[in-house]
Design a protein around this motif. Structure first.
Motif, mmCIF file in Angstrom:
data_model
loop_
_atom_site.group_PDB
_atom_site.id
_atom_site.type_symbol
_atom_site.label_atom_id
_atom_site.label_comp_id
_atom_site.label_asym_id
_atom_site.label_seq_id
_atom_site.Cartn_x
_atom_site.Cartn_y
_atom_site.Cartn_z
ATOM 1 N N THR A 145 0.831 -1.201 0.000
ATOM 2 C CA THR A 145 0.000 0.000 0.000
ATOM 3 C C THR A 145 0.866 1.253 0.000
ATOM 4 N N ARG A 146 0.272 2.344 -0.343
ATOM 5 C CA ARG A 146 0.951 3.643 -0.342
ATOM 6 C C ARG A 146 1.453 3.950 1.064
ATOM 7 N N ASP A 147 0.681 3.594 2.082
ATOM 8 C CA ASP A 147 1.084 3.837 3.465
ATOM 9 C C ASP A 147 2.380 3.097 3.791
ATOM 10 N N VAL A 148 2.476 1.837 3.381
ATOM 11 C CA VAL A 148 3.694 1.060 3.631
ATOM 12 C C VAL A 148 4.871 1.699 2.898
ATOM 13 N N CYS A 149 4.671 2.075 1.652
ATOM 14 C CA CYS A 149 5.731 2.738 0.875
ATOM 15 C C CYS A 149 6.192 4.012 1.565
ATOM 16 N N ASP A 150 5.243 4.811 2.017
ATOM 17 C CA ASP A 150 5.578 6.075 2.687
ATOM 18 C C ASP A 150 6.361 5.828 3.972
ATOM 19 N N ARG A 151 5.967 4.812 4.724
ATOM 20 C CA ARG A 151 6.655 4.491 5.976
ATOM 21 C C ARG A 151 8.074 4.003 5.723
ATOM 22 N N VAL A 152 8.251 3.174 4.693
ATOM 23 C CA VAL A 152 9.589 2.692 4.342
ATOM 24 C C VAL A 152 10.465 3.860 3.892
ATOM 25 N N MET A 153 9.914 4.728 3.053
ATOM 26 C CA MET A 153 10.686 5.881 2.570
ATOM 27 C C MET A 153 11.093 6.791 3.732
ATOM 28 N N LYS A 154 10.188 7.015 4.666
ATOM 29 C CA LYS A 154 10.484 7.871 5.817
ATOM 30 C C LYS A 154 11.613 7.272 6.655
ATOM 31 N N GLU A 155 11.530 5.992 6.899
ATOM 32 C CA GLU A 155 12.574 5.333 7.691
ATOM 33 C C GLU A 155 13.906 5.324 6.938
ATOM 34 N N ALA A 156 13.854 5.078 5.637
ATOM 35 C CA ALA A 156 15.078 5.088 4.827
ATOM 36 C C ALA A 156 15.741 6.462 4.896
ATOM 37 N N ARG A 157 14.932 7.509 4.886
ATOM 38 C CA ARG A 157 15.468 8.883 4.962
ATOM 39 C C ARG A 157 16.249 9.086 6.248
ATOM 40 N N GLU A 158 15.781 8.451 7.313
ATOM 41 C CA GLU A 158 16.453 8.567 8.615
ATOM 42 C C GLU A 158 17.755 7.763 8.650
ATOM 43 N N LEU A 159 17.787 6.630 7.969
ATOM 44 C CA LEU A 159 18.905 5.702 8.068
ATOM 45 C C LEU A 159 20.051 5.975 7.102
ATOM 46 N N LEU A 160 19.737 6.513 5.946
ATOM 47 C CA LEU A 160 20.704 6.591 4.859
ATOM 48 C C LEU A 160 21.308 7.978 4.719
ATOM 49 N N SER A 161 22.494 8.010 4.115
ATOM 50 C CA SER A 161 23.097 9.300 3.777
ATOM 51 C C SER A 161 22.247 9.942 2.681
ATOM 52 N N GLU A 162 22.478 11.205 2.431
ATOM 53 C CA GLU A 162 21.725 11.911 1.393
ATOM 54 C C GLU A 162 21.901 11.223 0.023
ATOM 55 N N PHE A 163 23.147 10.860 -0.305
ATOM 56 C CA PHE A 163 23.430 10.180 -1.570
ATOM 57 C C PHE A 163 22.725 8.826 -1.635
ATOM 58 N N GLU A 164 22.849 8.034 -0.569
ATOM 59 C CA GLU A 164 22.203 6.712 -0.544
ATOM 60 C C GLU A 164 20.689 6.844 -0.660
ATOM 61 N N TYR A 165 20.130 7.830 0.010
ATOM 62 C CA TYR A 165 18.680 8.016 -0.073
ATOM 63 C C TYR A 165 18.249 8.353 -1.501
ATOM 64 N N GLU A 166 19.009 9.196 -2.184
ATOM 65 C CA GLU A 166 18.674 9.529 -3.571
ATOM 66 C C GLU A 166 18.745 8.287 -4.460
ATOM 67 N N VAL A 167 19.759 7.464 -4.255
ATOM 68 C CA VAL A 167 19.876 6.210 -5.008
ATOM 69 C C VAL A 167 18.663 5.324 -4.703
ATOM 70 N N PHE A 168 18.321 5.206 -3.431
ATOM 71 C CA PHE A 168 17.176 4.393 -3.023
ATOM 72 C C PHE A 168 15.879 4.924 -3.632
ATOM 73 N N ARG A 169 15.681 6.225 -3.546
ATOM 74 C CA ARG A 169 14.451 6.833 -4.066
ATOM 75 C C ARG A 169 14.319 6.611 -5.568
#
Length: 75
Positions: free
Chosen positions: A5-29
């Motif tokens: 669901t969109r909610d799960v995606c949003d929650r994963v993205m939010k947590e990834a933003r907290e865990l990853l460097s700016e570069f890693e987050y951009e790659v992930f996104r």
């Protein structure tokens, strides 16, 4: 087969933003948006090898995250 669901995606993205460097987050996104490694490298002005290395670090970080595991266990 589960539908994420969109909610799960949003929650994963939010947590990834907290865990990853700016570069890693951009790659992930961008990967999350289904860009290829080559496309991500071009967009970020990096080599494909740099993107592959970042993807490896991302997978390690996300696997270690209890929050990510909890979010995905609900799927």
């Amino acid at each position: 087969n589960s539908i994420v669901t969109r909610d799960v995606c949003d929650r994963v993205m939010k947590e990834a933003r907290e865990l990853l460097s700016e570069f890693e987050y951009e790659v992930f996104r961008l990967g999350f948006e289904r860009y290829t490694t080559r496309d991500i490298a071009e967009a970020l002005g990096k080599s494909a090898k740099s993107i592959d290395n970042a993807k490896f670090r991302i997978s390690q970080s996300l696997r270690k995250s209890k929050t990510i595991r909890d979010i995905l266990s609900d799927v």
